[in-house]
Structures are given as C-alpha cells and as structure tokens.
Enzyme design. Sequence first.
Site, mmCIF file in Angstrom:
data_model
loop_
_atom_site.group_PDB
_atom_site.id
_atom_site.type_symbol
_atom_site.label_atom_id
_atom_site.label_comp_id
_atom_site.label_asym_id
_atom_site.label_seq_id
_atom_site.Cartn_x
_atom_site.Cartn_y
_atom_site.Cartn_z
ATOM 1 N N ASN A 124 8.182 -5.595 7.564
ATOM 2 C CA ASN A 124 7.404 -5.871 8.957
ATOM 3 C C ASN A 124 6.638 -7.170 8.395
ATOM 4 O OD1 ASN A 124 5.680 -5.918 10.943
ATOM 5 N ND2 ASN A 124 4.912 -3.845 10.544
ATOM 6 N N TRP A 125 7.091 -8.006 9.172
ATOM 7 C CA TRP A 125 6.275 -9.513 8.632
ATOM 8 C C TRP A 125 4.855 -9.420 9.504
ATOM 9 C CZ3 TRP A 125 9.133 -14.699 7.790
ATOM 10 C CH2 TRP A 125 9.863 -14.510 6.608
ATOM 11 N N LYS A 126 4.743 -8.547 10.331
ATOM 12 C CA LYS A 126 3.562 -8.773 11.289
ATOM 13 C C LYS A 126 3.369 -10.062 11.788
ATOM 14 C CE LYS A 126 1.893 -4.786 8.571
ATOM 15 N NZ LYS A 126 0.598 -3.985 8.042
ATOM 16 N N HIS B 263 3.285 0.950 16.267
ATOM 17 C CA HIS B 263 2.488 0.814 14.951
ATOM 18 C C HIS B 263 1.157 1.127 14.868
ATOM 19 C CE1 HIS B 263 1.116 -1.247 11.125
ATOM 20 N NE2 HIS B 263 2.566 -1.312 10.876
ATOM 21 N N GLU C 283 -1.149 -0.950 14.026
ATOM 22 C CA GLU C 283 -1.951 -2.036 14.346
ATOM 23 C C GLU C 283 -2.053 -2.377 16.061
ATOM 24 O OE1 GLU C 283 -0.194 -4.424 11.559
ATOM 25 O OE2 GLU C 283 -1.496 -3.254 10.047
ATOM 26 N N GLU D 273 2.917 6.090 8.336
ATOM 27 C CA GLU D 273 2.186 5.097 7.705
ATOM 28 C C GLU D 273 0.751 5.662 7.900
ATOM 29 O OE1 GLU D 273 4.240 1.141 7.939
ATOM 30 O OE2 GLU D 273 3.180 1.462 9.808
ATOM 31 N N GLY E 52 -2.376 -2.042 4.057
ATOM 32 C CA GLY E 52 -2.833 -3.412 3.413
ATOM 33 C C GLY E 52 -3.821 -3.012 2.463
ATOM 34 N N SER F 283 1.211 0.053 1.560
ATOM 35 C CA SER F 283 1.207 -0.680 0.437
ATOM 36 C C SER F 283 2.278 -0.131 -0.573
ATOM 37 C CB SER F 283 -0.106 0.010 -0.243
ATOM 38 O OG SER F 283 -1.222 -0.592 0.281
ATOM 39 N N GLY G 153 4.935 -4.009 4.552
ATOM 40 C CA GLY G 153 4.211 -5.159 5.117
ATOM 41 C C GLY G 153 4.273 -6.306 4.240
ATOM 42 N N GLY G 154 2.902 -6.195 3.519
ATOM 43 C CA GLY G 154 2.602 -7.614 2.631
ATOM 44 C C GLY G 154 3.589 -7.842 1.552
HETATM 45 P P1 13P Z 1 1.523 -2.730 4.026
HETATM 46 O O1 13P Z 1 2.736 -2.727 3.311
HETATM 47 O O2 13P Z 1 1.006 -4.359 3.922
HETATM 48 O O3 13P Z 1 0.650 -1.905 3.391
HETATM 49 O O4 13P Z 1 1.686 -2.674 5.486
HETATM 50 C C1 13P Z 1 2.476 -1.445 5.811
HETATM 51 C C2 13P Z 1 2.760 -1.522 7.246
HETATM 52 O O5 13P Z 1 1.894 -1.180 7.982
HETATM 53 C C3 13P Z 1 4.283 -1.600 7.420
HETATM 54 O O6 13P Z 1 4.535 -1.503 8.845
#
Ligand code: 13P
Length: 239
Positions: free
Chosen positions: A7-9, A93, A95, A158, A164, A195, A216-217
């Site tokens: 997930n590149w966000k 999600h 976010e 999640e 994050g 994470s 994500g990250g």
């Molecule tokens: P991180 O891996 O950066 O914690 O993000 C998780 C996430 O929200 C994936 O959708």
Amino acid sequence: MTWIIANWKMQGSVSALRAFAEGLVPLVSTLSRVQVVVCVPFPYLLLARDMFQGTGVFWGAQDVSPLSNGPHTGDVSAAMLQDVGATHVIVGHSERRRDHGERGAWVHDKALAAKAHGIVPILCVGEAEGQTQRVITRQVHEALGEDGALAGSLMAYEPLWAIGTGKTADGATIATMHRHIAHIAPHHPVLYGGSVTADNVGTIVNLPHVSGVLVGGASVRMETFAPLLLAAHKARESA
Ligand code: 13P
C-alpha cells in the site's frame, strides 16, 4: 499462497515506480510462495499496468467509488479500475475512515462495486488504542453486510496503533484477532497490516489464520521491500 500487498498510500512518483518495478519483476519470478499486489495512487495505475502486465505481479488501487460512472467530480469508478487492469482495491482503510469519514454501508457499497467489476476488495478493519474486539466485530459485519455477496474478498486487520508507528502487534494479539475475524467471516482470507518489515514478516505469515500482509512504509522502495519478500518466501518455504 501468501499475499504480500504493498500500500503505497500517497507516496511515489513516475520515476520511483519505474525503478521499483525494474527491481521487483525479476525478483518475483523467483518467489513461488508469495503473490505480490502493488496498490499505487490513481495517477500511476496505467504505468503499473505497463510495468507489471504479464509479469505475475498484480496492481491495484487504494480506493474506489461506490457509484457508477457519471457526475461525481474527483471520484474514480470500479469500471475505470477494471479498464486499467487493476485486480485489487483497498477499501475502508483507517486513513480513509479518518480523513474522509468512510464507514458502514459506504465501505460495503464500495466493495460491492469493485466485486461487480471483477476487482477483489481488500476490506480493512482495525481498532484504535483502548478499543476492544467489539469494534472489529462491528466493522466486519458492516463491511461484509448480511447477504454474502462479498464472499471471497480479502480482509485486512490493521490495528490503528500499529500503523506507521513501528509498534507491530505481537504474535498473540494478531493470532487472537485473526481467529476472531475468521470465526465471524469464515470465507475471507485475512491479512495483517501495521509496521510489517523484513524483520517480523517471517513470524507473521506463519501465524494461524494469517493469509498474508498489507505493507505500508516498507513497501515503497525495493531497498526495504525486497528483503521483506525474501523473508516471507523463506518463512513459507520452511513452514
Ligand atoms: P505501515 O506498514 O507503514 O505501518 O502501514 C500499514 C498500513 O496502513 C498498510 O495499509
């Protein structure tokens, strides 16, 4: 098969996706135990198709409108995602729940729109710090609805406090929550997100009721994503 979903966000660029794909494609052809999906921001979907078509890497989006093509400024329909070859879309999600107030029937309708166009929804649920399993139960029921129309779609657990932050949920917490979700949503593979890194992915993918990870990250650059993929593949090989 273990799902590793990037997930590149709201990150990336044309040049970053090109460089990423040039590293990812040859690597993935050597990893038989993981299925990689890269969920990029909308402007990069067509480039993702150019880079990944026919390679074994799938590409997807991070949101979809529940509405059909028409007068909905700024929205992107499931038909459009289908048109650019997206196979998956992240829905609900935390976010988007936080930034756009998404919840309940709206999340469900997005997933239905995706499924109607042959795109697999990845339905995200997660509790904030201090909330209990009851929140997860409610989110799962709201997202899936009552009619079984979303059978087969992916779920992602999640916890908000793990996203994050570097505070990955421990194995016991992940196993408990995934068992709970598997109990109330038995026809849905459940991914863990929060994470995930090369250091912890091997343990996570071998936990019961865990069908993969949503990253994500660590998913935006091959410097961190390649070791994560290798670790997941190795862990599944020895499982
Ligand atoms: P991180 O891996 O950066 O914690 O993000 C998780 C996430 O929200 C994936 O959708």
